[in-house]
Motif scaffolding. Sequence first.
Motif, PDB file in Angstrom:
ATOM      1  N   CYS A  79       1.066  -0.795   0.106  1.00  0.00           N
ATOM      2  CA  CYS A  79       0.095  -0.134  -0.226  1.00  0.00           C
ATOM      3  C   CYS A  79       0.482   1.448  -0.058  1.00  0.00           C
ATOM      4  O   CYS A  79       0.830   2.074  -0.578  1.00  0.00           O
ATOM      5  N   LEU A  80       1.794   1.394   0.881  1.00  0.00           N
ATOM      6  CA  LEU A  80       2.847   2.260   0.637  1.00  0.00           C
ATOM      7  C   LEU A  80       3.675   2.371   0.038  1.00  0.00           C
ATOM      8  O   LEU A  80       3.960   3.742  -0.872  1.00  0.00           O
ATOM      9  N   SER A  81       4.281   1.332  -1.401  1.00  0.00           N
ATOM     10  CA  SER A  81       4.816   1.984  -2.429  1.00  0.00           C
ATOM     11  C   SER A  81       4.245   2.591  -3.272  1.00  0.00           C
ATOM     12  O   SER A  81       4.449   2.767  -4.300  1.00  0.00           O
ATOM     13  N   MET A  82       2.502   2.584  -3.029  1.00  0.00           N
ATOM     14  CA  MET A  82       1.865   3.262  -4.005  1.00  0.00           C
ATOM     15  C   MET A  82       1.910   4.364  -3.896  1.00  0.00           C
ATOM     16  O   MET A  82       1.530   5.690  -4.911  1.00  0.00           O
ATOM     17  N   ILE A  83       2.354   5.497  -2.937  1.00  0.00           N
ATOM     18  CA  ILE A  83       2.921   6.731  -2.673  1.00  0.00           C
ATOM     19  C   ILE A  83       3.911   7.667  -3.789  1.00  0.00           C
ATOM     20  O   ILE A  83       5.471   6.591  -3.773  1.00  0.00           O
ATOM     21  N   SER A  84       3.505   8.405  -4.319  1.00  0.00           N
ATOM     22  CA  SER A  84       3.874   8.917  -5.825  1.00  0.00           C
ATOM     23  C   SER A  84       4.562  10.165  -5.719  1.00  0.00           C
ATOM     24  O   SER A  84       4.748  10.642  -6.648  1.00  0.00           O
ATOM     25  N   GLY A  85       3.690  10.972  -4.577  1.00  0.00           N
ATOM     26  CA  GLY A  85       4.038  12.046  -4.368  1.00  0.00           C
ATOM     27  C   GLY A  85       3.198  13.042  -3.029  1.00  0.00           C
ATOM     28  O   GLY A  85       2.987  12.382  -2.341  1.00  0.00           O
ATOM     29  N   PRO A  86       3.515  14.101  -2.945  1.00  0.00           N
ATOM     30  CA  PRO A  86       3.226  14.659  -1.506  1.00  0.00           C
ATOM     31  C   PRO A  86       1.835  14.369  -0.822  1.00  0.00           C
ATOM     32  O   PRO A  86       1.370  14.519   0.353  1.00  0.00           O
ATOM     33  N   ARG A  87       0.990  15.130  -2.153  1.00  0.00           N
ATOM     34  CA  ARG A  87      -0.602  14.412  -1.670  1.00  0.00           C
ATOM     35  C   ARG A  87      -0.770  12.980  -2.162  1.00  0.00           C
ATOM     36  O   ARG A  87      -1.871  12.889  -0.543  1.00  0.00           O
ATOM     37  N   CYS A  88      -0.066  12.185  -2.037  1.00  0.00           N
ATOM     38  CA  CYS A  88      -0.548  10.270  -1.526  1.00  0.00           C
ATOM     39  C   CYS A  88      -0.168  10.404   0.129  1.00  0.00           C
ATOM     40  O   CYS A  88      -0.890   9.322   0.466  1.00  0.00           O
ATOM     41  N   VAL A  89       0.327  11.363   0.770  1.00  0.00           N
ATOM     42  CA  VAL A  89       1.104  10.662   2.062  1.00  0.00           C
ATOM     43  C   VAL A  89      -0.806  11.034   2.813  1.00  0.00           C
ATOM     44  O   VAL A  89      -0.912  10.260   3.394  1.00  0.00           O
ATOM     45  N   GLU A  90      -1.714  12.072   2.694  1.00  0.00           N
ATOM     46  CA  GLU A  90      -2.190  12.805   2.441  1.00  0.00           C
ATOM     47  C   GLU A  90      -3.877  11.479   2.436  1.00  0.00           C
ATOM     48  O   GLU A  90      -4.442  10.926   3.046  1.00  0.00           O
ATOM     49  N   ASN A  91      -3.806  10.581   1.461  1.00  0.00           N
ATOM     50  CA  ASN A  91      -4.344  10.114   0.693  1.00  0.00           C
ATOM     51  C   ASN A  91      -4.270   8.512   1.408  1.00  0.00           C
ATOM     52  O   ASN A  91      -5.559   7.768   1.576  1.00  0.00           O
ATOM     53  N   ILE A  92      -3.450   7.979   1.293  1.00  0.00           N
ATOM     54  CA  ILE A  92      -2.409   6.492   1.563  1.00  0.00           C
ATOM     55  C   ILE A  92      -1.816   6.762   3.253  1.00  0.00           C
ATOM     56  O   ILE A  92      -1.895   6.080   4.147  1.00  0.00           O
ATOM     57  N   LEU A  93      -0.700   7.336   3.473  1.00  0.00           N
ATOM     58  CA  LEU A  93      -0.251   7.143   4.742  1.00  0.00           C
ATOM     59  C   LEU A  93      -1.241   7.420   5.906  1.00  0.00           C
ATOM     60  O   LEU A  93      -1.502   7.487   6.829  1.00  0.00           O
ATOM     61  N   ASP A 137       9.355  19.911   1.692  1.00  0.00           N
ATOM     62  CA  ASP A 137       9.456  20.486   0.493  1.00  0.00           C
ATOM     63  C   ASP A 137       8.543  21.060   0.323  1.00  0.00           C
ATOM     64  O   ASP A 137       8.589  22.521   0.362  1.00  0.00           O
ATOM     65  N   ASP A 138       6.836  20.174   0.623  1.00  0.00           N
ATOM     66  CA  ASP A 138       5.409  20.180   0.222  1.00  0.00           C
ATOM     67  C   ASP A 138       4.958  20.820   1.272  1.00  0.00           C
ATOM     68  O   ASP A 138       3.664  20.395   1.612  1.00  0.00           O
ATOM     69  N   LEU A 139       5.983  20.768   2.688  1.00  0.00           N
ATOM     70  CA  LEU A 139       4.708  20.607   3.829  1.00  0.00           C
ATOM     71  C   LEU A 139       3.683  21.541   3.818  1.00  0.00           C
ATOM     72  O   LEU A 139       2.621  20.737   4.968  1.00  0.00           O
ATOM     73  N   GLU A 140       4.140  22.742   4.361  1.00  0.00           N
ATOM     74  CA  GLU A 140       2.925  23.911   3.897  1.00  0.00           C
ATOM     75  C   GLU A 140       1.360  23.567   3.260  1.00  0.00           C
ATOM     76  O   GLU A 140       0.374  23.896   4.217  1.00  0.00           O
ATOM     77  N   ARG A 141       1.262  22.349   2.476  1.00  0.00           N
ATOM     78  CA  ARG A 141       0.086  22.421   1.786  1.00  0.00           C
ATOM     79  C   ARG A 141      -0.012  20.998   2.274  1.00  0.00           C
ATOM     80  O   ARG A 141      -1.678  20.282   2.019  1.00  0.00           O
ATOM     81  N   SER A 142       0.330  20.547   3.302  1.00  0.00           N
ATOM     82  CA  SER A 142      -0.323  19.064   3.889  1.00  0.00           C
ATOM     83  C   SER A 142      -1.152  19.864   5.454  1.00  0.00           C
ATOM     84  O   SER A 142      -0.926  21.136   5.756  1.00  0.00           O
ATOM     85  N   THR A 143      -1.854  19.099   5.409  1.00  0.00           N
ATOM     86  CA  THR A 143      -3.159  19.212   6.636  1.00  0.00           C
ATOM     87  C   THR A 143      -2.496  19.175   7.682  1.00  0.00           C
ATOM     88  O   THR A 143      -1.355  18.451   7.866  1.00  0.00           O
TER      89      THR A 143
END
Length: 281
Positions: A79-93, A137-143
């Motif tokens: 499941c975690l191997s499908m992370i491919s960008g910062p947005r995926c952290v929100e959706n998967i991790l 690097d894109d931390l400001e966009r995370s919830t």
Amino acid sequence: MYTRRSGWGRSGREGRGGRGGHQHSRRMFNKLVKDGNASFDLRDVQPFLEGMSSFDSKPELLTILSDNRNHGALRLHDCLSMISGPRCVENILTPILSNILVKETARPLHKARRNMVINVIYSTPGLMEFLASEWTDDLERSTGDTIRLVCEFLVESSLSIVDARSSNEVKTIAERLRTTKLCDDDLVHRLCAIVQLDKEVGATQALAAIEKDQAPTVACWGSDLRPPGGRHDNDHSNFRDISLVPTQDELSYRGRSWLPLASGENAFISDPEQRLLDKNF
């Protein structure tokens, strides 16, 4: 980046139509966890996450994921191997951590299984490198919830995993969290203290004291101004890494042991709470 599908981000009850969707998610989850030969691709991520959320008892979820007869570790890595960008952290991790890092699983009876699952997540190939680079690097966009969960995950990892305490990636994330001030100060402070982010500063000051005055006027008998770390294979600067059972190298060491002075003049840890723990343990 993960493509948003219909019902993405919703619970199984909302996204798939009531109790029937709940049962469907649980069946899919059980199939993936029980059958190690079942294929796992991008389409399986959402059913797996919904299946995790379908457990009212999170300790029960931990039991299934940590049971060696199942393939929970494999599926978490898949499941975690499908992370491919910062947005995926929100959706998967984030959904994974939100099902693991809850008060119910923090109770002593469940702590061992919780640590096992945390270890699995931490050991996912490439995850920590990704978090330390692209995500920060894109931390400001995370919830706020995602940042808090990641920070809490790193705290728990650093407390239970030796490699995490000395990881450059963990220290990079901790420094970034401290700099941006996007997370709870107490939680970030605890993470920075556990990984001894400011230790190097204190160690430099202690070494400077030696160079300034070679005479041991500050140290009492049996003490040493040289900070600990590296004299033998059980001489770690972080007390959490020291083995209670002495090693052969430690037993045969003939040099002077480092002892913290009550005055704090040879302190090498800047954080007062961690310095007290280091002194007592």
